[in-house]
Scaffold this motif. Structure first.
Motif, mmCIF file in Angstrom:
data_model
loop_
_atom_site.group_PDB
_atom_site.id
_atom_site.type_symbol
_atom_site.label_atom_id
_atom_site.label_comp_id
_atom_site.label_asym_id
_atom_site.label_seq_id
_atom_site.Cartn_x
_atom_site.Cartn_y
_atom_site.Cartn_z
ATOM 1 N N THR A 99 0.803 -1.151 -0.022
ATOM 2 C CA THR A 99 0.037 0.024 -0.108
ATOM 3 C C THR A 99 0.895 1.142 -0.010
ATOM 4 O O THR A 99 0.658 2.179 -0.772
ATOM 5 C CB THR A 99 -0.937 -0.031 1.164
ATOM 6 O OG1 THR A 99 -1.745 -1.304 1.029
ATOM 7 C CG2 THR A 99 -1.904 1.441 1.359
ATOM 8 N N SER A 100 1.679 1.448 0.981
ATOM 9 C CA SER A 100 2.583 2.670 1.220
ATOM 10 C C SER A 100 3.855 2.176 0.389
ATOM 11 O O SER A 100 4.884 3.290 0.484
ATOM 12 C CB SER A 100 3.005 2.882 2.646
ATOM 13 O OG SER A 100 3.560 1.932 3.150
ATOM 14 N N PHE A 101 4.214 1.071 -0.189
ATOM 15 C CA PHE A 101 5.385 0.750 -0.868
ATOM 16 C C PHE A 101 6.636 0.929 -0.095
ATOM 17 O O PHE A 101 7.748 1.659 -0.216
ATOM 18 C CB PHE A 101 5.678 1.605 -2.094
ATOM 19 C CG PHE A 101 4.523 1.564 -3.098
ATOM 20 C CD1 PHE A 101 4.715 0.487 -4.265
ATOM 21 C CD2 PHE A 101 3.343 2.035 -3.297
ATOM 22 C CE1 PHE A 101 3.792 0.206 -5.044
ATOM 23 C CE2 PHE A 101 2.397 1.909 -4.061
ATOM 24 C CZ PHE A 101 2.820 0.947 -5.283
ATOM 25 N N THR A 102 6.545 0.646 1.185
ATOM 26 C CA THR A 102 7.443 0.758 2.288
ATOM 27 C C THR A 102 8.228 -0.525 2.426
ATOM 28 O O THR A 102 7.686 -1.773 2.475
ATOM 29 C CB THR A 102 6.946 1.209 3.725
ATOM 30 O OG1 THR A 102 6.173 2.438 3.589
ATOM 31 C CG2 THR A 102 7.858 1.134 4.785
ATOM 32 N N TYR A 103 9.732 -0.474 2.723
ATOM 33 C CA TYR A 103 10.306 -1.530 3.038
ATOM 34 C C TYR A 103 10.680 -1.867 4.422
ATOM 35 O O TYR A 103 10.963 -0.677 5.303
ATOM 36 C CB TYR A 103 11.662 -1.866 2.192
ATOM 37 C CG TYR A 103 11.555 -2.200 0.720
ATOM 38 C CD1 TYR A 103 10.898 -3.378 0.365
ATOM 39 C CD2 TYR A 103 11.936 -1.442 -0.157
ATOM 40 C CE1 TYR A 103 10.825 -3.652 -0.872
ATOM 41 C CE2 TYR A 103 11.863 -1.748 -1.635
ATOM 42 C CZ TYR A 103 11.355 -2.852 -2.012
ATOM 43 O OH TYR A 103 11.143 -3.298 -3.226
ATOM 44 N N THR A 104 10.301 -2.814 5.043
ATOM 45 C CA THR A 104 10.698 -3.136 6.603
ATOM 46 C C THR A 104 11.713 -4.324 6.575
ATOM 47 O O THR A 104 11.627 -4.898 5.660
ATOM 48 C CB THR A 104 9.602 -3.686 7.302
ATOM 49 O OG1 THR A 104 8.367 -2.518 7.086
ATOM 50 C CG2 THR A 104 9.942 -3.945 8.431
ATOM 51 N N TYR A 105 12.747 -4.136 7.373
ATOM 52 C CA TYR A 105 13.803 -5.067 7.241
ATOM 53 C C TYR A 105 14.199 -5.663 8.751
ATOM 54 O O TYR A 105 14.173 -4.800 9.635
ATOM 55 C CB TYR A 105 15.021 -4.142 7.047
ATOM 56 C CG TYR A 105 15.122 -3.611 5.800
ATOM 57 C CD1 TYR A 105 15.509 -4.079 4.542
ATOM 58 C CD2 TYR A 105 14.733 -2.117 5.549
ATOM 59 C CE1 TYR A 105 15.165 -3.598 3.355
ATOM 60 C CE2 TYR A 105 14.668 -1.544 4.372
ATOM 61 C CZ TYR A 105 15.063 -2.239 3.385
ATOM 62 O OH TYR A 105 14.859 -1.770 1.935
ATOM 63 N N LEU A 106 14.280 -7.118 8.978
ATOM 64 C CA LEU A 106 14.455 -7.715 10.000
ATOM 65 C C LEU A 106 15.846 -8.097 9.945
ATOM 66 O O LEU A 106 16.231 -8.893 8.995
ATOM 67 C CB LEU A 106 13.414 -8.786 9.948
ATOM 68 C CG LEU A 106 13.661 -9.653 11.055
ATOM 69 C CD1 LEU A 106 13.330 -9.044 12.595
ATOM 70 C CD2 LEU A 106 12.659 -11.139 10.833
ATOM 71 N N LEU A 107 16.819 -7.859 10.872
ATOM 72 C CA LEU A 107 17.904 -8.265 11.101
ATOM 73 C C LEU A 107 18.374 -8.799 12.553
ATOM 74 O O LEU A 107 17.838 -8.465 13.263
ATOM 75 C CB LEU A 107 18.755 -6.882 10.836
ATOM 76 C CG LEU A 107 19.166 -6.213 9.981
ATOM 77 C CD1 LEU A 107 17.877 -5.605 9.272
ATOM 78 C CD2 LEU A 107 20.071 -4.881 10.152
ATOM 79 N N GLY A 108 18.889 -9.972 12.485
ATOM 80 C CA GLY A 108 19.034 -10.956 13.335
ATOM 81 C C GLY A 108 20.447 -11.499 13.462
ATOM 82 O O GLY A 108 21.107 -11.803 12.449
ATOM 83 N N ASP A 109 20.923 -11.852 14.814
ATOM 84 C CA ASP A 109 22.164 -12.649 15.258
ATOM 85 C C ASP A 109 21.469 -13.980 15.455
ATOM 86 O O ASP A 109 20.873 -14.187 16.247
ATOM 87 C CB ASP A 109 22.684 -12.011 16.161
ATOM 88 C CG ASP A 109 23.866 -12.989 16.731
ATOM 89 O OD1 ASP A 109 24.352 -13.750 15.669
ATOM 90 O OD2 ASP A 109 24.206 -12.899 17.843
ATOM 91 N N ALA A 110 21.836 -14.972 14.540
ATOM 92 C CA ALA A 110 21.379 -16.326 14.560
ATOM 93 C C ALA A 110 21.872 -16.982 15.796
ATOM 94 O O ALA A 110 21.105 -17.841 16.233
ATOM 95 C CB ALA A 110 21.726 -17.106 13.416
ATOM 96 N N ALA A 111 22.991 -16.561 16.306
ATOM 97 C CA ALA A 111 23.513 -17.184 17.520
ATOM 98 C C ALA A 111 22.799 -16.697 18.724
ATOM 99 O O ALA A 111 22.260 -17.791 19.526
ATOM 100 C CB ALA A 111 24.922 -16.998 17.711
ATOM 101 N N SER A 112 22.661 -15.694 18.925
ATOM 102 C CA SER A 112 22.112 -15.024 19.983
ATOM 103 C C SER A 112 20.520 -14.980 19.808
ATOM 104 O O SER A 112 19.933 -14.652 20.966
ATOM 105 C CB SER A 112 22.318 -13.766 20.532
ATOM 106 O OG SER A 112 22.118 -13.000 19.722
#
Lengths: 293, 293
Positions: free
Chosen positions: B66-79
């Motif tokens: 709808t708003s053409f917004t990008y959301t980003y999920l960043l994670g550390d797989a270990a912790s």
């Protein structure tokens, strides 16, 4: 090697005449060898950007906001050879611009299957880039420059995509596996937390279940899966995620078949326009592509 | 270290009261050290999937149609510690589901700036994940749990985002640089082949030009740039591409300022709803979020 599509490759011109393969020495066994290569588990800092932009490979995911189709540009940064998977006819200008801005030599415009929801851009791309060849599964019975079959390899520079037949959404659905990069392009066989419909175009829920479990979810769990569509704003998934969280394909096959039989999906908006066009690379008998806003 | 936002960090509760930083020892100089770390040029096969899914980091780009917004999920797989950048209020259910399916501990919901085109999901996410803290630039004057300033670091597990002030679209625009992975999240400062508008919200074309050239295009050329929006179906770019192909920012500053002054863009559809809501994490004085189709 800089050979074109390999293995039991056959070329066909758009008039349907077929030429024998020029590369019989790169066949299924060769393609499948990639799958048994030892996996390097060492992880390097910055290797994502080093790998994915500029230094070794080019990778770009593109989206059509109308048909919710993902198009993928894969390139070898050293040789500049590239492959485009599932282009959309209305977005050929965008795709060709990016190919040229990145200085890529587009060898192949590949379809995962005969799409029912949009017209393929492969024919239009061949008009703009005459050296580019269209590719589709031989069993799709669609026209293309190059036909692929199970176990064939699509080479670009130092890389190769393994072609895996994954019927069920259509007879001619193929998944392209980029073993060196731990990626697979699943078309409509496996979608993120879903799968392609099986109620037309030779659809078979039983065949789809066996394709997904036997050819896609059997890949290493960390492999990234890139579908042909997503309607929820998700861009990728992994084998591990779909094995654990796919609401349809984690069920037993009989439950899956019942779920698929009860979807009652609407008739695809573009089916009557898309199917005949996509049988001929999207370049014959199509109306002019509507302009994109 | 598992400390929270670092450097000249200050915390503020939504009533505006401010607490002193608990982490004065991790400041700007520390954050900037990352930039001078030697770059490993060795490239490993399969390190994209090894790095980007499951083995070292989690990275997911999400989209609002709808708003053409990008959301980003960043994670550390270990912790399992993770950060979400620019969530959209209507898509909080999707984002929280993915966080939980991936077994992540969401530490921060971060905004690149006070958005004018959609309501931030940070407040709604805090309701679903009470341990998650909202983050925004102190100079934005918006409410949040954690304020950031130039050179601060946002830590999650073994990783850290460097906070770079990149005003011009708004005074409070920040770009978050993930040096270890060669990525930067540019918000509306730099878009793919474009940039954010500068005709409201303290917009300044001169400031934006200096921000983009001084803080973003000065990064290594292979760095991948992830914007807050794209309207053309493109998902990422690189420093190299924007330095060569951005139609506005490759121009001299006086030409850029003229181009920006002549855009004559329409009034943002959601501005009147979004601005007051986004000054308070999107959780106060907002209408109920419309359901997504």
């Amino acid at each position: 090697m800089l050979s074109s599509v390999c293995g039991s490759l056959r070329r066909t011109l758009c008039n349907g005449s077929v030429l024998a393969s020029k590369h019989p020495f790169l066949g299924r066994s060769n393609a499948l060898k990639l799958e048994t290569k030892p996996v390097c588990t060492r992880v390097m800092y910055r290797s994502y950007s080093a790998n994915m932009h500029g230094q070794e490979v080019v990778f770009r995911q593109l989206f059509d906001n109308t048909s919710f189709t993902y198009t993928y540009l894969l390139g070898d940064a050293a040789s500049k050879e590239a492959v485009l998977i599932d282009p959309v006819i209305e977005l050929v200008d965008r795709d060709v611009r990016i190919v040229k801005e990145l200085g890529l030599n587009l060898k192949y415009a590949v379809n995962t299957h005969v799409h029912a929801d949009h017209v393929t851009g492969t024919g239009e791309i061949k008009k703009r880039i005459p050296t580019c060849k269209s590719v589709i599964a031989e069993c799709s019975q669609a026209k293309a420059d190059v036909f692929i079959n199970e176990g064939d390899g699509i080479e670009f520079g130092q890389f190769k995509l393994e072609c895996r037949s994954t019927p069920g959404h259509t007879d001619g659905c193929f998944t392209y596996v980029w073993h060196e990069k731990g990626m697979a392009f699943t078309g409509d066989a496996l979608l993120i937390r879903g799968c392609g419909r099986t109620d037309f175009q030779q659809g078979s829920s039983e065949a789809l279940y066996k394709s997904v479990h036997g050819k896609i979810l059997s890949l290493p769990e960390q492999f990234i899966l890139y579908p042909a569509h997503d309607y929820t704003g998700q861009t990728s998934t992994t084998v591990r995620e779909e094995k654990n969280h796919n609401p349809r394909l984690t069920k037993p096959i009989d439950v899956f078949i019942r779920i698929m039989s009860e979807l009652n999906l609407p008739y695809p908006k573009q089916l009557d326009r898309a199917l005949p066009a996509n049988m001929v690379c999207g370049i014959f008998d199509t109306e002019s592509p509507p302009s994109k806003s």
